[in-house]
Design an enzyme around this catalytic site. Structure first.
Site, PDB file in Angstrom:
ATOM      1  N   GLU A  52      -2.898  -3.884  -5.688  1.00 43.58           N
ATOM      2  CA  GLU A  52      -4.215  -4.003  -5.051  1.00 43.58           C
ATOM      3  C   GLU A  52      -5.208  -2.922  -5.467  1.00 43.58           C
ATOM      4  OE1 GLU A  52      -4.174  -4.534  -0.844  1.00 43.58           O
ATOM      5  OE2 GLU A  52      -2.732  -6.180  -0.914  1.00 43.58           O
TER       6      GLU A  52
ATOM      7  N   CYS B 244       0.827  -1.207   0.000  1.00 42.79           N
ATOM      8  CA  CYS B 244       0.000   0.000   0.000  1.00 42.79           C
ATOM      9  C   CYS B 244       0.858   1.252   0.000  1.00 42.79           C
ATOM     10  CB  CYS B 244      -0.916  -0.018   1.218  1.00 42.79           C
ATOM     11  SG  CYS B 244      -2.176  -1.305   1.180  1.00 42.79           S
TER      12      CYS B 244
END
Length: 828
Positions: free
Chosen positions: A381, A248
């Site tokens: 993601e 992330c």
């Protein structure tokens, strides 16, 4: 321990292994399982890079962790943009007149703040965790950038100490004139984990920046290097690749901050060019995980660490589409073009000749030879598959045009299944992408149920990079379930080419995410049960799969049973007209809340529940998992109906069924994940897995009619009278898994067996009539109670080496309860 079977989420009866007939010609010895190995055949080839490590700066994995710097906030750049509690003097104590300044007199444009000390003032740094850790007899290198405004010198006294006194002899430097670096070294007189570093002025004002203290003994002796014990634990895994710098961390943040015209921005998206060159010229930045990152550990150091450990470097670059719960695509062609050029420059930095622009920068940092980059990931993601893929194709086209030798890796979003996953995989297949990065964090039950996940993948389609996976815990029970799953990964080594557990590191005092493979504080580190399991697999991979089959565990599976429940997550919601009826129409529960909430118990004990205006309302919009329950845990084959209305908050509402307790249940999570999608989740001993999902979102103030029909192990769900979806929860959580590989260099057969149940497994292993094998095997075993967890004080999960004498072309071996066993058998 009494609940060992439940901890693994196994269905009642799965673990009661029956006695199976012995193989023909064997003695009458009873066996529970058989493993038949065809040593005459060869299965999938296993690449040397099969297992690697995924590094992300989460849980203070860099500053205060793998990066060996001992001074926290060394350049006074901490800011509320990093963390609301931060100031430029976080981790510093001052005496006398000391002030942080941000003006034109700074050290450089990317290092904005510096400290001014008046005459006879001082500043003391407390390091990370409990303090600065030093060991008796070891050397520590101090440096500071300093400037004086006058013509004379400004002497500084440097002391390393703790509450008991001096840790090393005091040292002195005497800055004079403009910004210059001053260096000395300390030799520790004793060991301490609570040290402090003080810099005191004496007689003249002085400006200071980049105050640093490094252990001389870094990993491989590198300057600006890595903390030795952590780096050695990673190297001991013998990783085939190193994926960095995130996660992330890569694809979130303000991409617009790339624009020079926007001026200086305190929080910027991750840019690899920020992280190279002299450390005092590298920018610091706000970390996605809520703290500051100094970039002292940057791309050069990542490449160097990969080389030092023999790992293939695998950097990941942002694709201008956010993920990790943020859904935003930056629509700026110029910015996209810049990102793509940055990526081409990165390849040149890694592989280019010293005469090229970026190859020259690499050489100037001390590495004229190329780093041999072969794989590069784009994105991480993303929840917007079409927007991501449109940009990914432009990255891939530009990279392949200049560097056809580079494998460009795509991804499939944040989950193991669902609409985003399916769409992303369709786009990747249609575009003939070389490799797709999958991520998932699921319950141990899921890992035991999904050993066959990759059996049905297209052998001619994109290859899989399993970049992040873990079973939501650090007990040996978690590691057992992961090991069972890994046997399926290896069996499908022709599809799954790369795999890495995640996350890698966690500082015990700064945890944003669990589980983690390696834990540490400021002077100790320890490998989790998962670490020991990963190390066993990573150091005994083999070169090729040898076809094998094992018998299964007899299992019985009854219907879904349990009470019903209502819950919220960071949301206020109202529920009304709850009704539960048996399959025959018999009413089991009816509640319109006109008589209060006496039928409901506060299972989770969170939130603020009260009857308001004839409805049951949870009014705390910040509380998470506020489960309340009603009914009988023995209920089965029933219908649940309820009206639900979101009043405020980030998400929607949850309707639970099959509730045993707060850790074991099913719930329909409508408007979850910041109201981006909906799913049915299954909780087993507190760990969750997704059974079915779609993109449904929930409107505030609208009443929804919800109906859940439970029949045996099949569940059908209706939203506002329309069928939303259905599933059958009948996958077997098989506790006995195995795979066999061959090490061509040694000629060893490696028989790998996971027995994730509370009883030993008496097993007949047939290697084929006339197989030429040595009469003994080297055995490595991990065995412990499922709840066992390695800590800094004890390591109940550790490998035990032994020798088994009794190997033949057909022989028996008893695998202990709750164990992972590797048998290395010499072949002729």
């Amino acid at each position: 321990m009494a609940h060992r079977r439940r901890r693994l989420g196994l269905t009642v009866g799965v673990l009661l292994a029956g006695t199976l007939a012995a193989s023909p010609g064997a003695a009458a010895e009873a066996t529970d399982y058989t493993i038949d190995v065809d040593t005459s055949r060869t299965g999938a080839k296993i690449d040397d890079s099969m297992y690697g490590v995924f590094y992300e700066d989460i849980n203070r994995a860099a500053d205060g962790g793998l990066y060996a710097e001992l001074v926290q906030n060394r350049s006074f750049e901490y800011d509320t943009a990093d963390n609301r509690s931060y100031t430029p003097l976080t981790s510093w104590d001052t005496k006398g007149a000391a002030k942080v300044v941000n003006d034109g007199g700074r050290l450089n444009e990317r290092n904005r703040n510096y400290l001014t000390l008046a005459a006879d003032a001082s500043v003391t740094n407390s390091g990370y965790n409990t303090g600065i850790a030093v060991r008796k007899g070891e050397r520590y290198d101090f440096s500071v950038w300093a400037r004086t405004d006058g013509a004379g010198r400004a002497p500084l006294t440097l002391t390393l100490h703790d509450a008991s006194g001096e840790l090393a002899s005091a040292r002195r430097v005497a800055p004079r004139g403009g910004w210059a670096k001053h260096e000395v070294s300390f030799t520790a007189k004793r060991t301490s984990a609570t040290g402090r570093l003080t810099v005191a002025s004496g007689g003249a004002p002085v400006a200071l920046d980049e105050i640093s203290l490094f252990p001389r003994d870094t990993y491989k002796g590198r300057e600006n290097g890595l903390r030795k014990d952590l780096a050695e634990k990673i190297a001991a895994l013998e990783p085939g690749f190193l994926r960095f710098p995130g996660g992330c961390l890569v694809n979130t943040g303000s991409h617009e901050a790339y624009e020079e015209k926007s001026g200086w921005q305190r929080a910027r998206s991750y840019q690899w060019k920020d992280t190279i060159g002299p450390v005092e010229q590298r920018a610091t930045n706000a970390n996605f995980w809520g703290y500051n990152q100094s970039y002292g550990l940057g791309y050069y150091e990542y490449f160097q660490f990969a080389e030092d450990t023999g790992a293939m470097p695998l950097p990941v670059v942002p694709a201008l589409v956010t993920g990790c719960g943020q859904n935003k695509a930056t629509d700026d062609p110029a910015l996209l073009k810049r990102h793509i050029q940055d990526t081409l420059d990165l390849i040149e930095f890694a592989n280019g000749p010293v005469g090229s622009e970026w190859g020259k920068k690499r050489a100037e940092m001390g590495h004229p030879e190329p780093f041999k980059l072969t794989h590069l990931g784009v994105g991480n993601e993303e929840n917007l598959p079409e927007e991501f893929f449109a940009r990914f194709k432009q990255f891939r086209a530009a990279i392949e045009a200049k560097h056809p030798e580079i494998t460009v890796v795509s991804n499939s979003g944040p989950d193991d299944s669902g609409t985003v996953f399916d769409k992303a995989w369709q786009l990747n297949r249609d575009a003939d992408v070389a490799m797709v990065d999958e991520h998932y964090y699921n319950s141990p039950q899921w890992f035991l149920e999904n050993n066959d996940r990759y059996d049905s993948y297209d052998r001619q389609g994109p290859k899989v990079f399993l970049g992040e996976y873990a079973s939501q815990g650090n007990t040996f029970g978690n590691a057992l379930s992961e090991a069972a799953f890994m046997t399926g990964i290896e069996r499908n080594a022709d599809v799954v080419k790369l795999a890495s557990y995640a996350p890698l590191l966690a500082n015990e005092d700064y945890v944003q995410w669990k589980p983690d493979m390696i834990w540490f504080d400021n002077d100790q580190s320890w490998g989790s049960a998962n670490y020991e399991t990963q190390k066993l697999f990573m150091r005994n991979v083999g070169d090729e799969v040898v076809p094998s089959e094992a018998s299964g565990t007899p299992a019985t599976s009854g219907p879904i049973t349990g009470a019903v429940g209502l819950s919220t997550w960071a949301t206020s919601a109202a529920y009304d007209d709850v009704r539960v009826t048996g399959a025959d129409g018999e009413p089991l529960l009816t509640d319109d809340f006109s008589a209060g909430d006496a039928k409901w118990s506060r299972a989770a004990g969170r939130g603020t529940w009260a009857v308001e205006d004839g409805a049951y309302v949870q009014s705390d919009a910040s509380a998470e998992n506020t489960l309340v329950t009603a009914g009988d845990k023995g209920w089965q084959n029933y219908d649940l109906t309820v009206k639900a209305t979101k009043k405020s908050g980030k998400e929607g509402f949850m309707v639970a069924f099959g509730v045993k307790d707060t850790g074991n249940y099913y719930w329909w999570n409508l408007g979850g994940w910041n109201n981006t999608r909906s799913a049915v989740e299954k909780g087993v001993d507190g760990a969750k897995q997704t059974l079915i999902e779609d993109s449904t979102t929930i409107e505030t103030g609208r009443a929804y009619d919800i109906r859940v029909e439970v029949r045996g192990r099949q569940v059908t769900l209706y939203l506002d009278g329309k069928k939303w979806g259905s599933f059958t929860d009948d996958k077997a959580a098989e506790p006995f898994r195995q795979v066999v590989t061959r090490d061509k260099a040694t000629g060893d057969l490696i028989v790998k067996v996971v027995n994730a149940q509370g009883s030993e497994a008496r097993t007949r292993i047939d290697l084929g009539r006339g197989a030429k094998v040595a009469g003994k095997a080297r055995v490595t075993t991990l065995a412990a109670e499922p709840g066992a967890e390695n800590t800094k004080d004890k390591t109940p999960v550790k490998p035990v080496e032994s020798v088994f004498r009794g190997v033949d072309d057909s022989f028996s071996y008893t695998f202990p309860a709750h164990s992972i066993t590797f048998l290395r058998i010499k072949t002729g």
